[in-house]
Structures are given as C-alpha cells and as structure tokens.
Design an enzyme around this catalytic site. Sequence first.
Site, PDB file in Angstrom:
ATOM      1  N   GLU A 104       8.104 -27.449  41.756  1.00 40.36           N
ATOM      2  CA  GLU A 104       7.930 -26.420  42.794  1.00 40.36           C
ATOM      3  C   GLU A 104       8.728 -25.190  42.389  1.00 40.36           C
ATOM      4  OE1 GLU A 104       8.104 -27.506  46.904  1.00 40.36           O
ATOM      5  OE2 GLU A 104       7.821 -29.624  46.446  1.00 40.36           O
ATOM      6  N   CYS A 117      12.303 -18.255  41.605  1.00 41.09           N
ATOM      7  CA  CYS A 117      13.203 -19.370  41.881  1.00 41.09           C
ATOM      8  C   CYS A 117      12.614 -20.606  41.209  1.00 41.09           C
ATOM      9  CB  CYS A 117      13.326 -19.564  43.393  1.00 41.09           C
ATOM     10  SG  CYS A 117      14.308 -21.000  43.854  1.00 41.09           S
ATOM     11  N   CYS A 124      16.121 -34.736  42.997  1.00 35.38           N
ATOM     12  CA  CYS A 124      17.537 -34.417  42.762  1.00 35.38           C
ATOM     13  C   CYS A 124      18.368 -35.657  43.094  1.00 35.38           C
ATOM     14  CB  CYS A 124      17.953 -33.252  43.646  1.00 35.38           C
ATOM     15  SG  CYS A 124      19.633 -32.684  43.324  1.00 35.38           S
ATOM     16  N   CYS A 128      22.054 -33.949  49.104  1.00 31.67           N
ATOM     17  CA  CYS A 128      22.638 -33.069  50.135  1.00 31.67           C
ATOM     18  C   CYS A 128      21.929 -33.326  51.468  1.00 31.67           C
ATOM     19  CB  CYS A 128      22.520 -31.611  49.722  1.00 31.67           C
ATOM     20  SG  CYS A 128      23.420 -31.264  48.198  1.00 31.67           S
ATOM     21  N   CYS A 131      19.000 -30.963  52.824  1.00 25.94           N
ATOM     22  CA  CYS A 131      18.013 -30.483  51.850  1.00 25.94           C
ATOM     23  C   CYS A 131      16.891 -31.495  51.689  1.00 25.94           C
ATOM     24  CB  CYS A 131      18.717 -30.251  50.516  1.00 25.94           C
ATOM     25  SG  CYS A 131      17.613 -29.938  49.144  1.00 25.94           S
ATOM     26  N   CYS A 345      15.279 -21.991  51.021  1.00 22.15           N
ATOM     27  CA  CYS A 345      16.350 -22.862  50.536  1.00 22.15           C
ATOM     28  C   CYS A 345      16.371 -24.167  51.319  1.00 22.15           C
ATOM     29  CB  CYS A 345      17.704 -22.178  50.702  1.00 22.15           C
ATOM     30  SG  CYS A 345      17.978 -20.941  49.460  1.00 22.15           S
TER      31      CYS A 345
END
Length: 359
Positions: A104, A117, A124, A128, A131, A345
């Site tokens: 993405e 970005c 990941c 977090c 996220c 974000c």
Amino acid sequence: MTMNRTDESKYTPVQNLTGMPWEELEDWVAGELLERPFRARQLFSWIHHRGAESVNDMTDIPKALRERLSECAALTVLETIERADGDDGTQRFLLRLPDGLVAESVLIPDPPRLTACLSTQVGCKMKCAFCMTGQVGFRRNLTSHEITAQLYALRKASQERISNVVLMGMGEPLDNLDQVLPALLVISHDSGICIGQRKITISTIGLPNGIERLSRLGRQYGLALSLHSAVAKTREMLVPAAAATSLHQLRQSLVAWTDAIGRRVTLEYCLIAGVNDSEREADALADFAQGLPCKINLLLYNRVASLPWKRPDEPAVSAFMARLFPRCPAVTLRKSRGSDVQGACGQLGASVLSTTTKG
Ligand code: SF4
C-alpha cells in the site's frame, strides 16, 4: 510484473536492476555484461529517470545487448490493482507484488510538494496499538526493488514530479534497513528520479541499532520518531515493541543522530483521547524535547474501525498545545490527509488480510 530470462539463459541468477544502486549497477555492467561504464549510465537513466518498464523500451541500447539483458536481468514493475481518491486529493494505491501480496502506498499533494508515502514491509512486527498495520501482523520485508518500484508506480499514475518521499506506509523501515538503504540510494541519485536526501523522511518507532546505523551513514535523510508518549507506561502500551528501549536510551540515540547529521529530528505524536492527551503527558513530552534539536508534529488519531480509540476534541487539543508552547515552540498540528480512503497515518494494512503468502 517481472521480466524473466529464457530457459536457455547462460546467466545465473537473473539480476534485478530496479533497486540496484548506481555503483553496483556499474560493477555489474562491467563484470557481467563486459560493457563500458556509459552503458550503466544509459541503463540507470532508462530505469530511474525515463521510466522504462522493460528492456525493450530502451531504444538507444543496441538490439543484441537488449536481448542479452532480457535473459540476465529483470525489472520490478508493480501493477496498480486499486486506487482510491480522497476528497483532499490524496490517493491510496494497492500495488500487486510479484508473489501476489500487496503493497500500500499513498500520494499526497500539497502544492508545490507532491509526497509519496511508501511501505517497507508487508504488514509489520511492531504491533502498535493504534495502527491497522500493527493489528494484521507481519508477512515479509519488501525488497529494495519493490520499495523503489512503488515510487515509480505512483509517478506513472500521477504523471507529475514527485518531490518528497516518506517511509511511513506499512512496516518499520529500521527493521528492514538492508533493503531500505539501497532503495534510498537509488531514488536520491542525481541521474534517476532525483529525490534529494533532505526530501526523504524515514519514520521509526525508534530501534536504537537502526538509528545508530543511520548516524554512521551520515546521509541527510530526515528522521521522524513515532514517540506518541514520553511516559514510559503509556508508550509501552501504545508501542509495545518500544518496551525494550528506555526513553532515556532512545533520547540518547536521537541526540547522537542530530549531532552526526546536523538536522532536527521530528517527534511524531498521535493524540488519542484519554490516553496521551493529559497535562501530565504534555509535560513529559516537553521534558523529552527539552534540549533535543527537534520539532514536534502532533496529529489527531485516525479512526480504525476495529480499534476502540477516539481523537480528542478541539478544546483538549488546544489545551495540550498551550501546555507545550512555552517550552516547545516548534510544535505543529499536522493536517490529517486521506482518512476518507483509509490512507491516513495508522489506517493502512487491510489489504494484508485479503491477500495470502504464496510459496
Ligand atoms: S505505526 Fe508503524 S511501526 Fe507501528 S505497527 Fe504501524 S506500521 Fe508498524
């Protein structure tokens, strides 16, 4: 799409050129192709400046050499499988990787800047709490070729000059530096797409070994530290992978980076209602920033459907900023971009759930 050599090829293995830095390409052209350096310059320019997607596009390279290249070299070209256009001009892209997984990437216009970005991993490991990517888990690192090819897919789609690159998509860049660094060498090279080092920002939760490596490297890439709280307990809840590093140790590595590179670090702070927006949190942030060459970017939490968090209301944000200002004048409240297309974000990563690893 990846170009493949033919079965009869005498060259092994096939060399991918998309994320190969200039010096390596020169060595490969001399050592493998036995060609002179100007051929490396031609190749580099075609791939990175002129946007060639196949050796056949390289019309000023002799046919015989193109045929040899078709056998021994490959380019990574990522197909756009979905594009979502936000009301503010932000565009989120789903790009198909050679193994069927998806990267993405987001294009953020803010004239005169146009920022890409990019993702550095599929999923990941850092988990977090706020996220989406952190919730879906880790599939694999992206290669330097795939990181570079994301940028070229966005350039092709926009047909405009991309001025800035931020590594703030899926993944923790410092967890994949061996692939990230060659990609950055390629995209910052003068003869390619030529994104200046200072126009490239690496975002991290703060892996000290990675920050030290960037300090030693001495290149002018910007560093954005996803801090989100300077209270140890809150930070460990929001950024569990950061628990291994004390705030003191983290701050020391940032000081060393600012000394080595001569730039301010950006402290990213995502405000979440009732979690990290109190006076105590503001004071801890001000303490952390005190004496550290830095600027603070506040951003408001972007909603992720499966998570319980909310963004603070306006009075709470104003009170938080007012508390910081006397001690931290360099504070900005960053505009959220692309949240209506799940491109802001913390919102990337849903695609990981809908694709499976092959092989
Ligand atoms: S915020 Fe960044 S480091 Fe944390 S889980 Fe999401 S992608 Fe990974």
